[in-house]
Write a protein that holds these residues in place. Structure first.
Motif, short mmCIF file in Angstrom:
data_model
loop_
_atom_site.label_atom_id
_atom_site.label_comp_id
_atom_site.label_asym_id
_atom_site.label_seq_id
_atom_site.Cartn_x
_atom_site.Cartn_y
_atom_site.Cartn_z
N GLY A 190 -18.95 -29.82 -21.98
CA GLY A 190 -19.14 -28.54 -21.30
C GLY A 190 -20.17 -28.66 -20.18
N SER A 191 -20.54 -27.54 -19.62
CA SER A 191 -21.46 -27.54 -18.48
C SER A 191 -22.85 -28.05 -18.86
CB SER A 191 -21.57 -26.14 -17.89
OG SER A 191 -22.16 -25.26 -18.84
N THR A 192 -23.18 -27.96 -20.14
CA THR A 192 -24.54 -28.36 -20.55
C THR A 192 -24.64 -29.86 -20.83
OG1 THR A 192 -24.04 -27.90 -22.85
CG2 THR A 192 -25.02 -26.11 -21.59
N VAL A 193 -23.52 -30.54 -20.88
CA VAL A 193 -23.55 -31.99 -21.10
C VAL A 193 -23.61 -32.66 -19.73
CG1 VAL A 193 -22.34 -33.95 -22.12
CG2 VAL A 193 -22.21 -31.70 -23.21
N GLU A 194 -24.73 -33.27 -19.43
CA GLU A 194 -24.89 -33.87 -18.11
C GLU A 194 -23.85 -34.95 -17.88
OE1 GLU A 194 -28.95 -35.05 -17.57
OE2 GLU A 194 -29.66 -33.21 -18.52
N GLY A 195 -23.42 -35.06 -16.64
CA GLY A 195 -22.36 -36.02 -16.33
C GLY A 195 -22.67 -36.82 -15.09
N ILE B 127 -19.34 -22.96 -10.66
CA ILE B 127 -20.04 -21.68 -10.58
C ILE B 127 -20.31 -21.13 -11.99
CG2 ILE B 127 -19.15 -21.08 -8.29
CD1 ILE B 127 -17.10 -19.27 -9.64
N LEU B 128 -21.32 -20.30 -12.08
CA LEU B 128 -21.62 -19.61 -13.33
C LEU B 128 -21.31 -18.15 -13.09
CD1 LEU B 128 -25.12 -21.23 -14.06
CD2 LEU B 128 -22.86 -22.03 -14.78
N THR B 129 -20.27 -17.67 -13.74
CA THR B 129 -19.86 -16.29 -13.53
C THR B 129 -20.45 -15.42 -14.63
OG1 THR B 129 -17.86 -16.35 -14.88
CG2 THR B 129 -17.65 -17.13 -12.61
N GLU C 47 -26.71 -16.01 -21.03
CA GLU C 47 -25.25 -16.00 -21.18
C GLU C 47 -24.62 -16.23 -19.82
OE1 GLU C 47 -24.50 -12.05 -22.77
OE2 GLU C 47 -24.53 -11.17 -20.77
N TYR C 48 -23.49 -16.89 -19.81
CA TYR C 48 -22.74 -17.12 -18.58
C TYR C 48 -21.40 -17.74 -18.93
CZ TYR C 48 -24.74 -21.82 -19.26
OH TYR C 48 -25.13 -23.02 -19.79
N THR C 49 -20.45 -17.59 -18.05
CA THR C 49 -19.15 -18.24 -18.20
C THR C 49 -19.01 -19.22 -17.04
OG1 THR C 49 -18.24 -16.28 -19.27
CG2 THR C 49 -16.65 -17.84 -18.33
N ALA D 92 -24.13 -21.05 -8.27
CA ALA D 92 -23.43 -22.34 -8.18
C ALA D 92 -24.33 -23.34 -8.87
CB ALA D 92 -23.19 -22.72 -6.74
N PHE D 93 -23.76 -24.37 -9.48
CA PHE D 93 -24.61 -25.33 -10.22
C PHE D 93 -24.03 -26.73 -10.15
CE2 PHE D 93 -22.54 -26.77 -14.17
CZ PHE D 93 -21.36 -26.06 -14.09
N ASN D 94 -24.90 -27.67 -10.42
CA ASN D 94 -24.46 -29.06 -10.56
C ASN D 94 -25.25 -29.67 -11.70
OD1 ASN D 94 -23.59 -31.69 -10.26
ND2 ASN D 94 -24.96 -32.14 -8.54
N ASN D 95 -24.54 -30.24 -12.65
CA ASN D 95 -25.22 -30.91 -13.76
C ASN D 95 -24.79 -32.36 -13.86
OD1 ASN D 95 -27.34 -30.06 -15.31
ND2 ASN D 95 -26.11 -28.79 -16.70
N GLY D 96 -24.35 -32.91 -12.74
CA GLY D 96 -23.98 -34.33 -12.71
C GLY D 96 -24.98 -35.11 -11.88
C1 LIG Z 1 -27.29 -28.44 -17.38
O1 LIG Z 1 -27.70 -29.37 -18.37
C2 LIG Z 1 -28.91 -29.04 -19.01
C3 LIG Z 1 -29.26 -30.21 -19.91
O2 LIG Z 1 -28.27 -30.36 -20.88
C4 LIG Z 1 -28.77 -27.75 -19.75
O3 LIG Z 1 -29.98 -27.39 -20.35
C5 LIG Z 1 -28.34 -26.67 -18.78
O4 LIG Z 1 -28.07 -25.48 -19.50
C6 LIG Z 1 -27.08 -27.10 -18.05
N1 LIG Z 1 -26.70 -26.11 -17.06
C7 LIG Z 1 -25.63 -25.34 -17.19
C8 LIG Z 1 -25.39 -24.42 -16.08
O5 LIG Z 1 -24.88 -25.36 -18.15
#
Ligand SMILES: *[C@@H]1O[C@H](CO)[C@@H](O)[C@H](O)[C@H]1NC(C)=O
Ligand SMILES: *[C@@H]1O[C@H](CO)[C@@H](O)[C@H](O)[C@H]1NC(C)=O
Ligand SMILES: *[C@@H]1O[C@H](CO)[C@@H](O)[C@H](O)[C@H]1NC(C)=O
Ligand SMILES: *[C@H]1O[C@@H](CO)[C@H](O)[C@@H](O)[C@@H]1NC(C)=O
Length: 593
Positions: A446-451, A458-460, A468-470, A567-571
């Motif tokens: 998911g978005s929280t797992v760095e890649g 985007i976070l809607t 909270e966000y989708t 907008a976000f980037n987690n990579g």
């Molecule tokens: C991005 O990754 C971090 C680390 O896992 C997490 O805490 C954060 O919630 C993530 N961001 C989103 C938008 O999911």
């Protein structure tokens, strides 16, 4: 009675009907593995909504003021007016007491409610009026074909209805002539799986054809019927198409698409520059799939590279079912309507007083590759845009989010193109992953797992501090010599509330990490995303409509003015927002009130 050849007398008595259609629940434990079970709440069907909860109601999606809706029925364009019929419970917020409700529009966005078009009453539909389609016959005469239920065992027949007064611009009254039913099942058909007739198409031999969904054991079937006069129908020896192991087919849709342009085609068009599409709704899994193929000698054959089964291409990888398309001659386009159910519980629906929305109609075209369809919201929805905000050349480093300010994020349209400098950081695609289970992969990544390259997007419907966000995002994988682009619309963090008294408690909500793969060329190192956000709907279109995902979510904090868009980037690969345009979306002036 001759229908198709003019000289028809519509002067039949008008009666009041009450219809129904069934909703099914998945039950994979039955012996054949693809049995569906009825989700019928007898005691709740006529529990009228006392208070209609405004929270989470949509601003610009099609929704009646209260109660339950499901399948879009008989969409058509006739004499300058769009007609949308839909399965509706006038008495409550769960399925039951179904009528064909009817709304009309000049622009597919503003809708006006008119009288219910069809209700049960006659022996041929006394126990229900289920889904069906409209055909505009030569001489400009619309006719509806629908499934009637004739007994308490759900035995199904196909009926027709015609407008009482063709001069009425809204076609308010519909008549069910006495020579119904038009089609009854034969001994080779199980009458409880025999429903949802399509729009008819006319063959070169002057005979009309329709297809009707069903199943034989585990094999999904699309029966083919022919008629010269639209009244006497004969079953063809061969089905239009069948597919093993897919279970019951509902709401089949069969239509041509042009291989040489983006214009839509009338349902009867055949020829060298035409491919056909067969879409079916899978009763057992509650999602739809389609194939592209050829139609010859009244048989449909999917192209060899198509997956003709549960792993096939979907119009939408989220809450989207019982869809139906129609040809709009006024703009030469084919338009697709789909229904989105709620993701909350029946109990919540009763408290809300409403359940179900119709999604924004989508224009359907063939992708230039010829290997899939493209979908895009009809251009008319753009008339609701206001307060445009723009962003360009904005760098997003790993872990960065940027807020898109200046719009009402709870009710908005956002269109963004991301670019990246390199594909080198794409994560390896583990060969043990199921290539057809994007949703499972999105659940893990998911978005929280760095890649590496992604997740970005985007976070809607986000609360200010991201309780909270989708997120709607991409994540790119390297799979041997090619790339796999995962697109996710992840509802798992869509509501911060664990309060049982709220609409959105964590316990019984359905919050899937919906996802699909995007078959896109990454040579230009760009990926685009558009989302229509509407309070509890997030309807997203990846890479120009190659992959679409709709989520229904119930934020606890991100309501109205408290919703934010980021907008976000987690990579680890830096991405750039090449361009981003976002708008607040107005409420249509007329919406079924
Ligand atoms: C991005 O990754 C971090 C680390 O896992 C997490 O805490 C954060 O919630 C993530 N961001 C989103 C938008 O999911
Ligand atoms: C048919 O509709 C037209 C236009 O609304 C109306 O003028 C006419 O009276 C209607 N005819 C009947 C028989 O109701
Ligand atoms: C039709 O299918 C239903 C559900 O599987 C089954 O109970 C019924 O016996 C079948 N009817 C016939 C006539 O085969
Ligand atoms: C929509 O609701 C969810 C949650 O109850 C179900 O899991 C889905 O099967 C259902 N979808 C359809 C098309 O009925």
């Amino acid at each position: 009675m001759e229908l198709a050849k003019g000289g028809v007398r519509w002067a039949l008595p008008v009666v009041v009907y009450v219809c129904c259609c069934l909703v099914f629940l998945l039950n994979l434990n039955s012996s054949n593995g693809v049995e569906a079970s009825h989700n019928v709440f007898m005691h709740l069907q006529s529990l009228s909504a006392v208070n209609v909860r405004k929270e989470h109601r949509t601003g610009y999606h099609f929704q009646p003021t209260k109660h339950w809706i499901n399948d879009p029925n008989g969409p058509m364009y006739f004499n300058g007016v769009y007609h949308l019929f839909y399965q509706y419970n006038p008495k409550g917020a769960v399925w039951g007491n179904i009528v064909w409700a009817h709304s009309v529009s000049k622009d597919l966005i503003n809708w006006e409610k008119v009288e219910h078009a069809i209700y049960p009453s006659k022996p041929f539909d006394k126990y229900g009026c289920w889904s069906g389609s409209a055909t505009v016959l030569p001489g400009n005469k619309p006719v509806i074909l629908y499934t009637g239920i004739v007994d308490d065992k759900n035995s199904q027949v196909q009926n027709y209805a015609v407008p009482a007064n063709l001069s009425d611009p809204y076609l308010r009254e519909w008549i069910k002539p006495d020579n119904n039913p038009l089609i009854v099942s034969d001994p080779s058909i199980n009458a409880t799986f025999f429903r949802d007739p399509t729009t008819a198409w006319l063959g070169k031999d002057g005979h009309w054809r329709i297809t009707i969904g069903g199943r034989r054991n585990r094999r999904g079937i699309s029966y083919l019927y022919r008629s010269r006069d639209f009244v006497h129908w004969v079953k063809a020896k061969h089905a239009l198409h069948t597919s093993a192991g897919t279970g019951n087919w509902e709401c089949p849709d069969f239509f041509p698409v042009s291989v040489s342009g983006t214009n839509g085609l009338d349902t009867s068009v055949v020829g060298p520059n035409v491919k056909h599409v067969l879409k079916v709704s899978l009763d057992a899994t509650r999602f739809e799939y389609y194939t592209l193929g050829s139609y010859e000698k009244d048989r449909y054959t999917p192209d060899p590279d198509m997956i003709d089964g549960w792993n096939g291409l979907r119009y939408d990888y989220g809450n989207f079912y019982a869809s139906k398309s129609f040809f709009d001659p006024s703009k030469n386009r084919r338009i697709l309507w789909g229904w989105a159910n709620e993701s909350d519980s029946t109990d919540k629906d009763i408290k809300k007083g409403w359940a179900g929305v119709q999604l924004i109609p989508r224009t359907l075209t063939l992708d230039p590759s010829g290997k899939q369809l493209l979908q895009w919201p009809v251009e008319e929805v753009e008339n609701l845009r206001k307060n445009k905000v723009e962003l360009s050349n904005k760098i997003l480093n790993k872990g960065e989010t940027v807020e898109i300010k200046g719009i009402t994020a709870a009710q908005s349209d956002v269109d963004v193109t991301f670019s990246f400098g390199s594909l080198d950081k794409a994560e390896p695609f583990d060969p043990s992953w199921d290539r057809y289970d994007a949703q499972k992969l999105c659940g893990q990544k998911g978005s929280t797992v760095e890649g590496g390259l992604g997740p970005f997007g985007i976070l809607t419907l986000a609360s200010q501090n991201l309780e909270e966000y989708t997120p709607v995002f991409f994540r790119v994988f390297k799979d041997q010599d090619k790339y796999q682009v995962l697109m996710c619309s992840d509802a798992s963090r869509s509501s911060a509330s664990v309060d049982k008294t709220k609409m959105d408690d964590g316990k019984d909500a359905y919050r899937p990490s919906f996802a699909g793969f995007v078959n896109v060329d990454l040579n230009e190192k760009k990926l685009s995303l558009r989302s229509l956000i509407d309070n509890s709907v997030v309807e997203s279109f990846g890479a120009g409509g190659k992959t679409c995902i709709t989520s229904r979510v119930y934020p606890a904090l991100a309501l109205y003015g408290n919703a934010h868009l980021y907008a976000f980037n987690n990579g680890s690969e830096t991405v750039k927002i090449d361009s981003l345009n976002a708008w607040s979306m107005s409420k249509p002036v007329k919406m079924n009130h």
